[in-house]
Design a protein around this motif. Structure first.
Motif, short mmCIF file in Angstrom:
data_model
loop_
_atom_site.label_atom_id
_atom_site.label_comp_id
_atom_site.label_asym_id
_atom_site.label_seq_id
_atom_site.Cartn_x
_atom_site.Cartn_y
_atom_site.Cartn_z
N LEU A 34 123.08 12.37 26.11
CA LEU A 34 124.17 13.18 26.55
C LEU A 34 123.70 14.46 26.98
N LEU A 35 123.02 15.11 25.91
CA LEU A 35 122.43 16.41 26.25
C LEU A 35 121.38 16.37 27.40
N ALA A 36 120.72 15.49 27.31
CA ALA A 36 119.71 15.32 28.38
C ALA A 36 120.23 15.15 29.84
N PHE A 37 121.32 14.43 29.80
CA PHE A 37 121.93 14.40 31.13
C PHE A 37 122.74 15.46 31.69
N ILE A 38 123.40 16.39 30.45
CA ILE A 38 123.62 17.67 30.88
C ILE A 38 122.77 18.71 31.49
N LEU A 39 121.71 18.61 30.74
CA LEU A 39 120.59 19.33 31.03
C LEU A 39 120.18 19.20 32.51
N CYS A 40 119.89 17.86 32.92
CA CYS A 40 119.43 17.40 34.03
C CYS A 40 120.52 17.92 35.28
N PHE A 41 121.90 17.77 34.95
CA PHE A 41 122.70 18.22 35.84
C PHE A 41 122.62 19.50 36.10
N LEU A 42 122.56 20.40 35.05
CA LEU A 42 122.56 21.90 35.10
C LEU A 42 121.25 22.33 35.94
N ILE A 65 111.43 16.20 41.15
CA ILE A 65 110.01 16.94 41.66
C ILE A 65 110.46 18.48 41.58
N TRP A 66 111.49 19.12 42.24
CA TRP A 66 111.92 20.58 42.29
C TRP A 66 112.42 21.10 40.74
N THR A 67 113.01 20.20 40.07
CA THR A 67 113.24 20.54 38.85
C THR A 67 112.23 20.74 37.70
N PHE A 68 111.45 19.54 37.85
CA PHE A 68 110.41 19.55 36.74
C PHE A 68 108.97 20.03 37.20
N GLY A 69 109.10 20.41 38.34
CA GLY A 69 107.63 20.93 38.68
C GLY A 69 107.61 22.51 38.34
N ASP A 70 108.62 22.93 37.36
CA ASP A 70 108.97 24.12 36.98
C ASP A 70 108.50 23.96 35.41
N SER A 71 107.67 25.01 34.67
CA SER A 71 107.32 25.02 33.48
C SER A 71 108.66 25.24 32.33
N ASN A 72 109.45 25.93 32.73
CA ASN A 72 110.46 26.28 31.92
C ASN A 72 111.58 25.00 31.62
N SER A 73 111.57 24.38 32.89
CA SER A 73 112.25 23.00 32.75
C SER A 73 111.72 21.95 32.05
N ILE A 74 110.34 21.80 31.97
CA ILE A 74 109.58 20.93 31.14
C ILE A 74 109.80 21.29 29.98
N LEU A 75 109.85 22.59 29.45
CA LEU A 75 109.88 23.19 28.05
C LEU A 75 111.29 22.76 27.49
N LEU A 76 112.34 23.12 28.22
CA LEU A 76 113.76 22.84 27.99
C LEU A 76 113.94 21.39 27.55
N THR A 130 118.38 12.77 37.26
CA THR A 130 118.49 13.45 38.26
C THR A 130 118.49 13.01 39.46
N SER A 131 118.04 11.97 39.62
CA SER A 131 118.23 10.91 41.15
C SER A 131 119.77 10.89 41.31
N LEU A 132 120.48 10.64 40.05
CA LEU A 132 122.08 10.13 40.27
C LEU A 132 122.61 11.46 40.72
N VAL A 133 122.41 12.57 40.24
CA VAL A 133 123.09 13.79 40.70
C VAL A 133 123.11 14.24 42.14
N CYS A 134 121.97 13.59 43.01
CA CYS A 134 122.03 13.68 44.42
C CYS A 134 122.45 12.50 44.99
N MET A 135 122.72 11.25 44.34
CA MET A 135 122.61 9.88 44.96
C MET A 135 123.78 9.92 46.21
#
Length: 303
Positions: A34-42, A65-76, A130-135
């Motif tokens: 659930l937290l992972a889904f919320i994180l992806c949405f944010l 790609i745009w979200t997890f091409g960033d190191s901070n998002s990978i870290l979180l 992340t794909s579901l967010v923009c579906m």
């Protein structure tokens, strides 16, 4: 020989399968996803809102790609694995029965197999989320969208902290880029979790958590922009610092655009794969060594 190894592989699979059975109605597992889904949405919301503001559509894997091409998002996203693997080294009521039938090394290899599968499932869930967010505003063809072109070529992506770099657009296609980023994230998170596994076995649970936080904080601090701003480096020194941390920091090695695509001295993708693979093998060997002296403690049917 083949019969013996076949038996060992079945035992490794049985240990991993037993760990997955502990997921059934487990609140910790449910909360993690659930937290992972919320994180992806944010994290993906910026890209989705950008497309809506410019009245453009997106390719379905572009938010990932745009979200997890960033190191901070990978870290979180990787830090949520602390919750998923909070019960490491996965002692339970069934552990004594397994240890009566298999040796310690086989048991640890079963735990490692479970870690690989569970981490893969977790990252696949992040990709799907992340794909579901923009579906509702996306297409599936293997080509970059107009949204990506605006983000990359106009510089607006940098302004809103979306790393849609021109070299990403020119040197790859969406699905191949997504697969590469997914593999980089998988290798980085596996190194982190195997590090936690080794320290849990060697020095205890507290040491495992401390090791992961030290690993993550080091990656966050060894950020080219952070170093440039902290030490007010000129462009020439900033580039050298970027190359050094690109090689030294596992978090930067897990970041897609922090690689050499033909015109700088950053690590190439195959070099990153070798480095991460070597670290995983080394940490697995250390875990097999540490399990020889590990003291199992059980209280009735609980660990």
């Amino acid at each position: 020989m083949f019969k013996r190894w076949g038996k060992r592989f079945r035992q490794i699979g049985a240990v991993a399968a037993y760990n997955f059975r502990q997921w059934h109605k487990n609140p910790r597992i449910i909360i993690t996803f659930l937290l992972a889904f919320i994180l992806c949405f944010l994290l993906s919301d910026k890209a989705v809102n950008f497309a809506k503001e410019h009245d453009t559509v997106m390719q379905v894997v572009e938010p990932f790609i745009w979200t997890f091409g960033d190191s901070n998002s990978i870290l979180l996203s990787s830090l949520l694995l602390l919750l998923l693997f909070a019960d490491m080294p996965f002692l339970s009521a069934g552990t004594p029965f397994y240890l009566m039938r298999i040796d310690r090394k086989t048991w640890v290899m079963g735990q490692a197999f479970y870690i690989v599968l569970a981490t893969g499932i977790y990252l696949a869930f992040i990709l799907a989320a992340t794909s579901l967010v923009c579906m509702t505003n996306a297409f599936s063809a293997n080509m970059w969208s107009k949204t990506a072109a605006i983000l990359g070529y106009s510089g607006e992506g940098e302004a809103i902290a979306l790393p849609a770099l021109v070299k990403t657009l020119e040197m790859s296609k969406p699905y191949s880029c997504m697969a590469t980023i997914f593999l980089l994230m998988l290798l980085y998170t596996l190194v982190m979790v195997f590090l936690m596994l080794f320290f849990h076995i060697w020095k205890g649970q507290a040491a495992g958590v401390i090791a992961v936080f030290a690993f993550s904080v080091t990656g966050f601090l060894l950020n080219p922009e952070n170093l440039k701003n902290l030490f007010r480096l000129p462009d020439e020194l900033a580039y050298k610092a970027r190359v050094w941390v690109g090689w030294l920091s596992p978090l930067n090695q897990a970041t897609y655009h922090m690689h050499n695509f033909g015109y700088d001295r950053l690590p190439r993708l195959w070099q990153t794969y070798l480095i991460f693979g070597g670290l995983l093998v080394f940490l697995m060997i250390l875990s097999l060594w540490a399990i020889r002296r590990y003291s199992f403690h059980f209280r009735g049917t609980e660990n």
